[in-house]
Structure formats: structure tokens, C-alpha cells
Design an enzyme around this catalytic site. Structure first.
Site, mmCIF file in Angstrom:
data_model
loop_
_atom_site.group_PDB
_atom_site.id
_atom_site.type_symbol
_atom_site.label_atom_id
_atom_site.label_comp_id
_atom_site.label_asym_id
_atom_site.label_seq_id
_atom_site.Cartn_x
_atom_site.Cartn_y
_atom_site.Cartn_z
ATOM 1 N N LYS A 1 -2.386 -45.878 -11.665
ATOM 2 C CA LYS A 1 -2.202 -46.794 -10.524
ATOM 3 C C LYS A 1 -3.552 -47.030 -9.853
ATOM 4 O O LYS A 1 -4.333 -46.077 -9.670
ATOM 5 C CB LYS A 1 -1.187 -46.201 -9.544
ATOM 6 N N SER B 1 6.005 -49.821 -4.964
ATOM 7 C CA SER B 1 4.735 -50.481 -5.140
ATOM 8 C C SER B 1 4.073 -50.191 -6.485
ATOM 9 O O SER B 1 3.123 -50.882 -6.851
ATOM 10 C CB SER B 1 3.772 -50.068 -4.022
ATOM 11 N N SER C 1 8.082 -45.610 -4.029
ATOM 12 C CA SER C 1 7.253 -46.451 -4.902
ATOM 13 C C SER C 1 7.117 -45.994 -6.346
ATOM 14 O O SER C 1 6.592 -46.743 -7.171
ATOM 15 C CB SER C 1 5.864 -46.608 -4.302
HETATM 16 N N1 GLN Z 1 8.528 -49.874 -0.125
HETATM 17 C C1 GLN Z 1 8.027 -48.886 0.796
HETATM 18 C C2 GLN Z 1 6.974 -49.515 1.679
HETATM 19 O O1 GLN Z 1 6.771 -50.654 1.554
HETATM 20 C C3 GLN Z 1 7.510 -47.712 0.066
HETATM 21 C C4 GLN Z 1 6.157 -47.891 -0.491
HETATM 22 C C5 GLN Z 1 5.641 -46.690 -1.195
HETATM 23 O O2 GLN Z 1 6.393 -45.756 -1.525
HETATM 24 N N2 GLN Z 1 4.334 -46.662 -1.388
HETATM 25 O O3 GLN Z 1 6.383 -48.891 2.495
#
Ligand code: GLN
Length: 492
Positions: A82, A157, A181
Site C-alpha cells: 500500500k 481505502s 480499510s
Molecule cells: N472508511 C474509513 C474512513 O474513511 C476507514 C478508513 C481506513 O480504515 N483507513 O475513515
């Protein structure tokens, strides 16, 4: 087996082929790049490739095999990293314009461990900017598409990580999970995704989003590969003060244990309302599978789940507003041109460098932390967070593992939620509580819905119980026999 097929198989089969000298690590790595050449234009998983570096690692593996030296369990198995995790001398962008030209001067601890284990890193994969989002549409560079259906999001994400694995552009991936995410993209792309216990894996070298919630973890095709990769990345690290100084077991050891007497608690609040019919049926089917294995099924109530989205979006944005203060155009990254003075430089750099969602989070977080509102929002949210943890402690007195869907629905259409942040935030309803409580949680693909999109089941365990979590996941995987070969083959 032809090499194209082989790179989409679990690591064990690839390792066997390597050790039998049927294939070399360089050939495996090259095959991943051939797949990237073939599908990447449609998928858009990668921000940048690290081909020279991956091939160099693969060559070392081949040398060792040639000399009959032992190689680590995942040596020669390709991995997509990532793009918010640092790899020395290569770009780390967090999919943000503000870091577009940033070259990392150091390795994250997990990256160092990947190198020590001779895992070829194929490239840096796309994410929602600074990991803020659930669809990977918030990247400053590109949209990543779901290999199961190119009109759908891959989740976020860590959408690039999941799409790369699902499309056969790498065998393994690492993602980060602050509120789901890793698990959400794994669910949308038919993969296994594991968020470890907070502190199990070092965060050193991960670009911080919300430091009290962030954790790095594996995205793979199988539970065994998730266990093998967790073996590689876990462990205490003095460079991360929140890393736990606890022994790391071999996470593959208990995978096959039988489940007689294991208590599986389904979370009432997440298994009843708001699910699509197919997801609801998948939950029922999974519970039946466990019952037939001799597990005991119990009902668990976590009444505070209804506050968790609100709590998460206060805590996470508050921490983000503080963590992102460092991106000011002075030390690194993008700097606005044509500025009048230092203050103007700060303002223009941040206004031009950050995307809409990141700005929204910084504003929300700054507001929640401001002196007049701190007690009403941030302090209150921290208090509710403690109560959420208490609820989990009580739940784990009654059950060993908690079960729910990972998301109430399967992957949605690209563009369908991006204009409505609240509906996007609601996709995290099942996943964010694990981050608030610090417990390990994972996604297991169990089938397809009526639109042929993967459905994921979430399992959660008490802190440091990843071995049990993986065992219970392995048994479900074995029973459902999910066919993880994506229709991507038909799309090229
Ligand atoms: N969807 C969540 C957010 O937008 C989680 C994101 C994540 O786990 N990095 O914050």
C-alpha cells in the site's frame, strides 16, 4: 500448471514449484509483471512499480535455491505494498498530491521484514488519499476498479492492495486498517483480509492517519497465506511506542484445529437490519456451517454500535487533523508557488495539495479539538469508545469469536456514493468498532450475490487471539470452498 495459473494460486503451491525447481522466483515475478501489463490499464491498482527491486529480490531467492540454502516460507512470493507504507528509495505518496514527488528515505519496519523474508515487492498500490475513504475514489491519481466488475469500486481505502491480488497482479498485499480499510476491500474483492490486534504489527513507517486506530495487515487469497504473512510482519518494535512486547506464535499452527465447543457469537445489531437478502442468507449459512462443526452459536448484543460511526468520525478526524499538520510545504512534499509570505505558503500549499475528503476530515477534526468543543465532542467520544471496549469485553465472556457481515451490502457502483459522504461513512458500520476496541478482525469470502459480487463475513476475536481467529476462519473457508478466481480472465 502454466505460470499464469500458478501465480494466482496460494503461496504454498508456488513455493512447492520453486523448491522442485519447476519454476524460478524470477519467472514468478516476471509473470506478475506480465499480468500487470495485461490488465493494469483496466484495473488501475498500482501507483508505481518497483520492478528492478522485485527482480533483484527474486534473483537472491533463486541463488539460495540453487545453493540448496533454506529460504523463508514466503520467499519469492510477490507482494503489492500500500502506498502509505514506506519503501526506501521509492515514492510513497499516500495517493496525495502533497506527497506526489516524495521519495522515502527509509523503510517501514514491515517493509524491512518483507525484505528480510525475500518477498519481492511488485510496486506501491493505490488508496484513498491518506487512507480516508471506503472506495479508493478519493485517490488524487486514479480510480481503482473492482476486478469482479469494472463498474464497481474495489472498496477502500486499501483498494489497490485488494484489486492487485484479485486481478493476479501480485499474490499477496499489505494494507492498513483504521476503520475497516483492509476488511472492506477484501470483502468487495472476494479476499481474505486481516486487521491484527492494535500493537501486534509495528506502525513505524506507515503514514499516520489516526494513530490510535491504524494497523497494518495482510490481504490474501487464503487464510493460510494471511497467517504466513502475519508471521512475517508481527512483533515488538522499539521504534513504535504502541507496539506490544508480546510473544508472537506461529499463526499457522492452530489453523486446522476442530471447532467443537468453540463459541461463535453473532452480533444481533449487525445481523438483523439493513442487510441485503443475499448478505443475510450468507450470515445464516455461515452460522449453520459452524453449528454443523460442533461450535456453539450464541447471540451477542453490542448496543453501542449505533454510536460507533459518530465516535469513530470524531476520534479519527481529530487525530488526522493533528497528524496531517506536518504537511506544510516546508519539510517535504508539494509546495505552492507564487506565494506572498510564509503564511500564504502554508495556506496555498495545503489548499492545493489536499483533496476534498482530506480537507473535510481536517476541518471536522480541528473543530472537535477546539477549546470550546473539546469536552462536548472529543472527550465524549473517548468516553463512549471506552464503553464500546467494555461491551466487547463482556461479549468475549460469552463467545470466543464474534460473527457479522463485513458490510451490509456488496461492492457499489463507482460514483454512486462519492457525492454523499455520510452514505460512504455508513459502509463502515460493521468494521470500525474493532479499531475502536483494538481487537483483531478479519474478512472471509463466502460466496457471490445475485450480481455475482463477493460477499464477506467478518470474524472478530479478543486482543491477541489471532491464532483462534485464523483457525475459525480457516474452517469456514474449507467448508464454503469459495472460488476466488475472478472473472478478470474474461475481461482481457
Ligand atoms: N472508511 C474509513 C474512513 O474513511 C476507514 C478508513 C481506513 O480504515 N483507513 O475513515
Amino acid at each position: 500448471m502454466d505460470i499464469k495459473e500458478l501465480i494466482s494460486r496460494p503461496s504454498k503451491e508456488q513455493r512447492q514449484a520453486l523448491l522442485n525447481k519447476e519454476v524460478s522466483a524470477v519467472e514468478l515475478t516476471n509473470a506478475a509483471y506480465e499480468q500487470i501489463d495485461l490488465v493494469e490499464e483496466k484495473i488501475g491498482a498500482y501507483n508505481s512499480l518497483t520492478k528492478d527491486f522485485a527482480l533483484e529480490t527474486a534473483k537472491t531467492v533463486d541463488e539460495k535455491i540453487k545453493n540448496n540454502e533454506e529460504i523463508p516460507p514466503l520467499a519469492g512470493i510477490t507482494l503489492a505494498l500500500k502506498d502509505n507504507i514506506n519503501l526506501k528509495s521509492y515514492p510513497t505518496t499516500a495517493s496525495s498530491k502533497i506527497l506526489e514527488n516524495f521519495i522515502s528515505p527509509f523503510d517501514a519496519t514491515v517493509t524491512k521484514k518483507l525484505k528480510d523474508n525475500l518477498i519481492p515487492i511488485t510496486g506501491k498500490v493505490n488508496l484513498d488519499e491518506f487512507a480516508m475513504g471506503s472506495s479508493t475514489e478519493n485517490s488524487a491519481f486514479k480510480i481503482t476498479r473492482n476486478p469482479w466488475n469494472l463498474n464497481k469500486v474495489p472498496g477502500g481505502s486499501s483498494g489497490g492492495s485488494a484489486a492487485a491480488v484479485a486481478a493476479g497482479e501480485s499474490t499477496l498485499a499489505l494494507g492498513s486498517d483504521t476503520g475497516g480499510s483492509i476488511r472492506l476491500p477484501a470483502s468487495y474483492c472476494g479476499l481474505v483480509g486481516l486487521k491484527p490486534t492494535y500493537g501486534r504489527v509495528s506502525r513505524y513507517g506507515l503514514i499516520a492517519f489516526a494513530s490510535s486506530l491504524d494497523q497494518i495487515g495482510p490481504i490474501t487469497k487464503t487464510v493460510e497465506d494471511a497467517a504466513l504473512l502475519l508471521n512475517v510482519i508481527s512483533g515488538h518494535d522499539e521504534k513504535d511506542s504502541t507496539s506490544l512486547n508480546q510473544p508472537v506464535p506461529d499463526f499457522t499452527k492452530e489453523l486446522k484445529n476442530d471447532l467443537k465447543g468453540v463459541k461463535i457469537g453473532y452480533i444481533k445489531e449487525l445481523c438483523s437490519e439493513g442487510l441485503t437478502e443475499d448478505v443475510s442468507n450468507a450470515v445464516k449459512k455461515s452460522l449453520e456451517v459452524y453449528k454443523s462443526m460442533g461450535a456453539e452459536i450464541v447471540e451477542i448484543s453490542l448496543p453501542l454500535i449505533k454510536y460507533s460511526i459518530a465516535v469513530y468520525y470524531i476520534v479519527a478526524t481529530a487525530e488526522a487533523s493533528s497528524n496531517l499538520a506536518r504537511f506544510d510545504g516546508v519539510k517535504y512534499g508539494y509546495r505552492a508557488k507564487d506565494v506572498e509570505n510564509l503564511y500564504d505558503m502554508y495556506v496555498k500549499t495545503r489548499a492545493q495539495g489536499f483533496g476534498e475528503e482530506v480537507k473535510r476530515r481536517i476541518m471536522l477534526g480541528t473543530y472537535a479539538l477546539s477549546s470550546g468543543y473539546y469536552d462536548a465532542y472529543y472527550k465524549k467520544a473517548q468516553q463512549v469508545r471506552r464503553l464500546v471496549k467494555n461491551d466487547f469485553d463482556k461479549a468475549f465472556e460469552k463467545a470466543d469469536i464474534l460473527l457479522s457481515p463485513t458490510c451490509p451490502h456488496t461492492a457499489f457502483d463507482i460514483g454512486s456514493k462519492i457525492e454523499d459522504p455520510l452514505s460512504m461513512y455508513l459502509t463502515d458500520i460493521a468494521t470500525i468498532t474493532a479499531n475502536l476496541a483494538g481487537i483483531p478482525a478479519m474478512n472471509i469470502p463466502v460466496g457471490l450475490d445475485k450480481d455475482s459480487m463477493p460477499i464477506g463475513i467478518q470474524l472478530q476475536a479478543n486482543c491477541l487471539n489471532e491464532a483462534k481467529l485464523l483457525n475459525v476462519a480457516f474452517k469456514l473457508e474449507e467448508a464454503v470452498q469459495f472460488n476466488y478466481s475472478t472473472p478478470i480472465k474474461n475481461l482481457v
